[in-house]
Design a protein around this motif. Structure first.
Motif, PDB file in Angstrom:
ATOM      1  N   LEU A  14       0.826  -1.212   0.000  1.00 37.37           N
ATOM      2  CA  LEU A  14       0.000   0.000   0.000  1.00 37.37           C
ATOM      3  C   LEU A  14       0.861   1.263   0.000  1.00 37.37           C
ATOM      4  N   GLY A  18       0.937   3.733  -2.767  1.00 38.56           N
ATOM      5  CA  GLY A  18       0.568   5.095  -2.362  1.00 38.56           C
ATOM      6  C   GLY A  18       1.507   6.124  -2.957  1.00 38.56           C
ATOM      7  N   ASN A 171      -0.777   5.194   5.129  1.00 37.07           N
ATOM      8  CA  ASN A 171      -1.224   4.532   3.904  1.00 37.07           C
ATOM      9  C   ASN A 171      -2.354   3.529   4.157  1.00 37.07           C
ATOM     10  N   LEU A 172      -2.315   2.893   5.332  1.00 37.29           N
ATOM     11  CA  LEU A 172      -3.384   1.934   5.642  1.00 37.29           C
ATOM     12  C   LEU A 172      -4.737   2.636   5.742  1.00 37.29           C
ATOM     13  N   MET A 175      -5.116   4.937   1.606  1.00 38.20           N
ATOM     14  CA  MET A 175      -5.259   4.185   0.354  1.00 38.20           C
ATOM     15  C   MET A 175      -6.664   3.584   0.180  1.00 38.20           C
ATOM     16  N   LEU A 256      -2.710  -1.727  -8.788  1.00 40.31           N
ATOM     17  CA  LEU A 256      -3.327  -0.587  -8.106  1.00 40.31           C
ATOM     18  C   LEU A 256      -3.077   0.712  -8.863  1.00 40.31           C
ATOM     19  N   THR A 318       0.135  10.720   0.104  1.00 43.11           N
ATOM     20  CA  THR A 318       0.870   9.454   0.206  1.00 43.11           C
ATOM     21  C   THR A 318       2.099   9.463  -0.710  1.00 43.11           C
TER      22      THR A 318
END
Ligand code: TRP
Length: 441
Positions: A14, A18, A171-172, A175, A256, A318
């Motif tokens: 992530l 990010g 980021n957790l 994202m 992603l 991010t």
């Protein structure tokens, strides 16, 4: 239990995604594609990401993963010869990231201004008004210093907190929020009349449109979007726990990053084809075209506008955080000072450069905007240069056995192909891209 201050696997994916997902995906990708004829550009962009982008990303990851440190120290310890030279290259590459940060944070300040405008019903109703508002936002030094200052401080704060409690945590949260907002916007674009036209514009490949110029622009964009060439992926990979499958992580990151680019393109072009506007309007595509569209939609437009600019802001934060890490990690480790102290020392020169960019936008530093000049040099020269040095390093200055040991299990039969790309094809392609981007080809 993972060791302290390293990423979890999902946190790493992530955070790196990010970094990759940023203003480049939402603003730059649609307009560069618009300028370069849609589908033809997209096809080459995808091929370049899968072959060149993935290969260079694996090289960067490998250096960080094996070196267990920021760019300067990783290059220095892993080099089979010329260690001092490579250490300096590492310092140089890390500094590129900080320079990008210094102006990226200003784009984010404009986005905060647009969140504000969307929320307060201040978005422009026609193109002329939109242009003048954009000019005001760009030139308004007070709001840029204020909003930019907040984002600047926040970014340094997060990185100073470290990997686990800072970068990973951020980021957790952000994202998933970004993904959710973009999915919502995609669903909304399905309902627009222009959606089909957007699909055709992006995915219909007119092979006669493919030119050297388009190929170069597409390859250049694929490096920018994956945040390659400035030691970011390298530095994040230095904080990986043992035994991570690098190749699989790259797969997730690319999926992603590419999804967000595709969704942004579909959404923006659906709006453009539904409400009118020029797909090749450059930076104005988001700040001028899209903001006018939101304004014409009434209350719905306000909601969409806020959601869109907030998602853009999150995507940018991010990325901006990732730009600080290479230099901060290096200073923190090499000079044995805390991350907080390193952040403080680094923030000072970076703030000076950012301030110069703001002053230049306000018309105080002579003709031309420092922002455009920095972006031009960094995106077109420094980034391809950094990526090229990374591949040269892995191909020519690391023991093949070290390289093989780190990725062979993941790559299997593809190792030989990848090694040839890294050793020969990528460095040559990158130097050509660099000359192409600055107009010499
Ligand atoms: N990839 C980010 C984007 O698409 C921007 C970015 C972050 C970047 N870090 C970078 C670009 C390093 C080049 C180099 O917006």
């Amino acid at each position: 239990m993972k060791p302290s201050n390293t990423f979890s696997r999902i946190g790493f994916v992530l955070a790196t995604a990010g970094s990759a997902v940023g203003l480049g995906n939402v603003i730059r990708f649609p307009f560069v594609m618009g300028e370069n004829g849609g589908g033809a550009f997209f096809l080459i962009y995808m091929i370049s990401i899968l072959i060149m982008g993935a290969s260079v990303m694996l090289s960067e990851m490998l250096i960080g993963y094996k070196g267990q440190a920021g760019p300067a120290s990783s290059f220095e310890t892993l080099a089979t010869k010329g260690n001092k030279f490579w250490k300096n290259i590492g310092w140089g590459i890390s500094s590129f990231s900080n320079v990008i940060f210094s102006y990226y944070v200003i784009l984010l300040a404009w986005i905060v201004a647009y969140v504000w405008l969307s929320a307060t019903g201040g978005l422009p109703h026609d193109a002329d008004h939109a242009e003048s508002i954009f000019a005001v936002v760009r030139g308004d030094m007070t709001s840029t210093f204020l909003f930019g200052g907040i984002i600047f401080t926040l970014s340094f704060y997060v990185v100073a907190k470290g990997i686990t409690n800072g970068i990973e945590k951020l980021n957790l949260v952000l994202m998933p929020a970004i993904l959710l907002i973009f999915m919502g916007m995609l669903l909304y674009s399905f309902t627009l009349d222009g959606f089909d036209e957007a699909l055709i514009f992006m995915f219909h490949v007119d092979f006669s449109k493919i030119t050297v110029h388009i190929v170069i622009a597409a390859i250049g964009m694929s490096f920018f979007t994956l945040s390659l060439g400035t030691g970011i992926v390298l530095s994040y990979s230095a904080s990986l726990p043992k035994g991570v499958n690098l190749v699989r992580s790259i797969g997730y990151i690319i999926v992603l990053d590419t999804s967000i680019a595709i969704v942004s393109g579909l959404m923006i072009f659906s709006f453009v084809f539904t409400y009118g506007g020029d797909p090749s309007a450059g930076f104005g595509l988001v700040f001028i075209t899209l903001s006018t569209v939101f304004a014409s939609m009434g209350v719905w437009g306000e909601v969409l506008g806020v959601a869109f600019f907030v998602a853009l802001l999150f995507a940018g934060i991010t990325s901006s955080v990732s730009m600080i890490e290479p230099m901060l990690k290096t200073v923190h480790r090499r000079f044995h000072i805390s991350r907080g102290k390193a952040a403080l020392y680094l923030a000072m020169p970076t703030a000076l450069l950012s301030s110069a960019v703001v002053l230049s936008l306000g018309g105080y530093l002579g003709e031309g905007s420092l922002l455009d000049q920095l972006d031009y040099i960094l995106s077109n020269v420094m980034l391809p240069f950094g990526a090229m040095m990374t591949t040269i390093f892995v191909g020519w200055f690391m023991h093949k056995s070290t390289v093989e040991g780190a990725v062979n299990n993941n790559l299997g039969h593809f190792f030989g192909l990848w090694y040839v790309i890294v050793k020969y094809i990528a460095p040559i392609a990158l130097i050509l891209v660099m000359f192409g981007l600055i107009g010499m080809i």
